[in-house]
Write a protein that holds these residues in place. Sequence first.
Motif, PDB file in Angstrom:
ATOM      1  N   PRO A  12     -16.482 -19.726  10.589  1.00 30.68           N
ATOM      2  CA  PRO A  12     -17.264 -18.489  10.568  1.00 30.68           C
ATOM      3  C   PRO A  12     -18.251 -18.437   9.399  1.00 30.68           C
ATOM      4  CG  PRO A  12     -15.033 -18.059   9.834  1.00 30.68           C
ATOM      5  CD  PRO A  12     -15.079 -19.486  10.295  1.00 30.68           C
ATOM      6  N   TYR A  13     -18.128 -19.344   8.445  1.00 30.29           N
ATOM      7  CA  TYR A  13     -19.032 -19.384   7.290  1.00 30.29           C
ATOM      8  C   TYR A  13     -20.213 -20.322   7.535  1.00 30.29           C
ATOM      9  CZ  TYR A  13     -15.130 -17.209   4.837  1.00 30.29           C
ATOM     10  OH  TYR A  13     -14.119 -16.370   4.459  1.00 30.29           O
ATOM     11  N   CYS A  14     -19.929 -21.603   7.808  1.00 33.04           N
ATOM     12  CA  CYS A  14     -21.002 -22.603   7.915  1.00 33.04           C
ATOM     13  C   CYS A  14     -21.353 -22.956   9.357  1.00 33.04           C
ATOM     14  CB  CYS A  14     -20.636 -23.871   7.130  1.00 33.04           C
ATOM     15  SG  CYS A  14     -19.295 -24.861   7.851  1.00 33.04           S
ATOM     16  N   GLY A  15     -20.526 -22.543  10.330  1.00 31.77           N
ATOM     17  CA  GLY A  15     -20.814 -22.782  11.732  1.00 31.77           C
ATOM     18  C   GLY A  15     -20.415 -24.155  12.256  1.00 31.77           C
ATOM     19  N   GLU A  16     -19.959 -25.034  11.385  1.00 27.03           N
ATOM     20  CA  GLU A  16     -19.579 -26.376  11.823  1.00 27.03           C
ATOM     21  C   GLU A  16     -18.308 -26.328  12.662  1.00 27.03           C
ATOM     22  OE1 GLU A  16     -21.101 -29.379  11.433  1.00 27.03           O
ATOM     23  OE2 GLU A  16     -22.782 -28.285  10.556  1.00 27.03           O
ATOM     24  N   GLN A  17     -18.243 -27.207  13.664  1.00 26.44           N
ATOM     25  CA  GLN A  17     -17.047 -27.295  14.501  1.00 26.44           C
ATOM     26  C   GLN A  17     -16.140 -28.406  13.982  1.00 26.44           C
ATOM     27  OE1 GLN A  17     -17.044 -28.835  18.680  1.00 26.44           O
ATOM     28  NE2 GLN A  17     -16.358 -26.752  19.143  1.00 26.44           N
ATOM     29  N   PHE A  18     -14.839 -28.136  13.973  1.00 27.10           N
ATOM     30  CA  PHE A  18     -13.838 -29.131  13.624  1.00 27.10           C
ATOM     31  C   PHE A  18     -12.542 -28.765  14.330  1.00 27.10           C
ATOM     32  CE2 PHE A  18     -13.647 -25.856  10.406  1.00 27.10           C
ATOM     33  CZ  PHE A  18     -12.291 -25.651  10.203  1.00 27.10           C
ATOM     34  N   GLU A  19     -11.592 -29.680  14.343  1.00 29.29           N
ATOM     35  CA  GLU A  19     -10.314 -29.427  15.014  1.00 29.29           C
ATOM     36  C   GLU A  19      -9.241 -29.035  14.011  1.00 29.29           C
ATOM     37  OE1 GLU A  19      -9.205 -32.820  17.380  1.00 29.29           O
ATOM     38  OE2 GLU A  19     -10.352 -32.062  19.073  1.00 29.29           O
ATOM     39  N   ILE A  20      -8.434 -28.076  14.421  1.00 31.56           N
ATOM     40  CA  ILE A  20      -7.241 -27.717  13.662  1.00 31.56           C
ATOM     41  C   ILE A  20      -6.037 -28.139  14.497  1.00 31.56           C
ATOM     42  CG2 ILE A  20      -8.299 -25.803  12.416  1.00 31.56           C
ATOM     43  CD1 ILE A  20      -6.958 -23.907  14.453  1.00 31.56           C
ATOM     44  N   LEU A  21      -4.905 -28.314  13.841  1.00 28.99           N
ATOM     45  CA  LEU A  21      -3.657 -28.594  14.553  1.00 28.99           C
ATOM     46  C   LEU A  21      -2.864 -27.308  14.652  1.00 28.99           C
ATOM     47  CD1 LEU A  21      -2.540 -32.012  13.062  1.00 28.99           C
ATOM     48  CD2 LEU A  21      -3.515 -31.556  15.308  1.00 28.99           C
ATOM     49  N   ILE A  22      -2.462 -26.970  15.866  1.00 31.70           N
ATOM     50  CA  ILE A  22      -1.713 -25.743  16.113  1.00 31.70           C
ATOM     51  C   ILE A  22      -0.285 -26.098  16.481  1.00 31.70           C
ATOM     52  CG2 ILE A  22      -1.494 -23.745  17.644  1.00 31.70           C
ATOM     53  CD1 ILE A  22      -4.527 -23.728  17.843  1.00 31.70           C
ATOM     54  N   ASP A  23       0.652 -25.443  15.820  1.00 28.81           N
ATOM     55  CA  ASP A  23       2.070 -25.600  16.151  1.00 28.81           C
ATOM     56  C   ASP A  23       2.338 -24.768  17.407  1.00 28.81           C
ATOM     57  OD1 ASP A  23       4.811 -25.625  16.379  1.00 28.81           O
ATOM     58  OD2 ASP A  23       5.196 -24.843  14.377  1.00 28.81           O
ATOM     59  N   CYS A  38     -17.078 -26.857   4.569  1.00 31.88           N
ATOM     60  CA  CYS A  38     -17.527 -26.070   3.409  1.00 31.88           C
ATOM     61  C   CYS A  38     -16.385 -25.612   2.500  1.00 31.88           C
ATOM     62  CB  CYS A  38     -18.354 -24.874   3.862  1.00 31.88           C
ATOM     63  SG  CYS A  38     -17.418 -23.552   4.672  1.00 31.88           S
ATOM     64  N   CYS A  39     -15.140 -25.862   2.888  1.00 32.79           N
ATOM     65  CA  CYS A  39     -13.944 -25.571   2.077  1.00 32.79           C
ATOM     66  C   CYS A  39     -13.670 -24.084   1.860  1.00 32.79           C
ATOM     67  CB  CYS A  39     -13.996 -26.288   0.731  1.00 32.79           C
ATOM     68  SG  CYS A  39     -14.074 -28.073   0.898  1.00 32.79           S
ATOM     69  N   ARG A  40     -14.287 -23.206   2.637  1.00 33.22           N
ATOM     70  CA  ARG A  40     -14.017 -21.771   2.480  1.00 33.22           C
ATOM     71  C   ARG A  40     -12.812 -21.384   3.329  1.00 33.22           C
ATOM     72  NH1 ARG A  40     -19.554 -18.583   2.404  1.00 33.22           N
ATOM     73  NH2 ARG A  40     -18.229 -17.032   1.424  1.00 33.22           N
ATOM     74  N   PRO A  41     -12.075 -20.342   2.919  1.00 31.72           N
ATOM     75  CA  PRO A  41     -10.851 -19.954   3.629  1.00 31.72           C
ATOM     76  C   PRO A  41     -11.134 -19.229   4.942  1.00 31.72           C
ATOM     77  CG  PRO A  41     -11.256 -18.459   1.817  1.00 31.72           C
ATOM     78  CD  PRO A  41     -12.309 -19.529   1.728  1.00 31.72           C
ATOM     79  N   ILE A  42     -10.540 -19.733   6.015  1.00 35.29           N
ATOM     80  CA  ILE A  42     -10.691 -19.143   7.343  1.00 35.29           C
ATOM     81  C   ILE A  42      -9.363 -18.512   7.735  1.00 35.29           C
ATOM     82  CG2 ILE A  42     -11.197 -19.594   9.767  1.00 35.29           C
ATOM     83  CD1 ILE A  42     -12.641 -22.162   8.812  1.00 35.29           C
ATOM     84  N   SER A  43      -9.410 -17.258   8.135  1.00 33.22           N
ATOM     85  CA  SER A  43      -8.224 -16.578   8.642  1.00 33.22           C
ATOM     86  C   SER A  43      -8.097 -16.900  10.123  1.00 33.22           C
ATOM     87  CB  SER A  43      -8.355 -15.073   8.443  1.00 33.22           C
ATOM     88  OG  SER A  43      -7.286 -14.412   9.062  1.00 33.22           O
ATOM     89  N   ASP A  64     -12.560 -10.393   6.574  1.00 34.54           N
ATOM     90  CA  ASP A  64     -12.689  -9.625   7.818  1.00 34.54           C
ATOM     91  C   ASP A  64     -11.376  -9.532   8.588  1.00 34.54           C
ATOM     92  OD1 ASP A  64     -15.347  -9.261   7.301  1.00 34.54           O
ATOM     93  OD2 ASP A  64     -16.020 -10.859   8.642  1.00 34.54           O
ATOM     94  N   ALA A  65     -10.426 -10.367   8.232  1.00 35.15           N
ATOM     95  CA  ALA A  65      -9.158 -10.416   8.964  1.00 35.15           C
ATOM     96  C   ALA A  65      -8.326  -9.179   8.690  1.00 35.15           C
ATOM     97  CB  ALA A  65      -8.380 -11.659   8.583  1.00 35.15           C
ATOM     98  N   LYS A  66      -7.643  -8.714   9.711  1.00 38.95           N
ATOM     99  CA  LYS A  66      -6.721  -7.587   9.569  1.00 38.95           C
ATOM    100  C   LYS A  66      -5.352  -8.140   9.228  1.00 38.95           C
ATOM    101  CE  LYS A  66      -9.193  -4.673  12.768  1.00 38.95           C
ATOM    102  NZ  LYS A  66      -9.163  -3.987  14.050  1.00 38.95           N
TER     103      LYS A  66
END
Length: 70
Positions: A12-23, A38-43, A64-66
């Motif tokens: 949501p900061y830099c717009g780049e796409q990457f994969e996360i691993l979901i349990d 960009c190393c910024r924290p994503i909720s 922005d996260a609740k």
Amino acid sequence: NFMTDPYPINCPYCGEQFEILIDVSVLEQSYIEDCYVCCRPISLMVEVDLSGDVVSVLAQHENDAKLPKL
């Protein structure tokens, strides 16, 4: 039993796409993961159905996260 599936998100900061691993053994989860670019924290808020399929992933700015109610 710990099972993971890769899932693509856009930062949501830099717009780049990457994969996360979901349990996929946890049906509802929320956590913070840093963007690989960009190393910024994503909720992240993740929902998985009973069969282990990812239903939804919401990636937001950390501020922005609740927060879940306790």
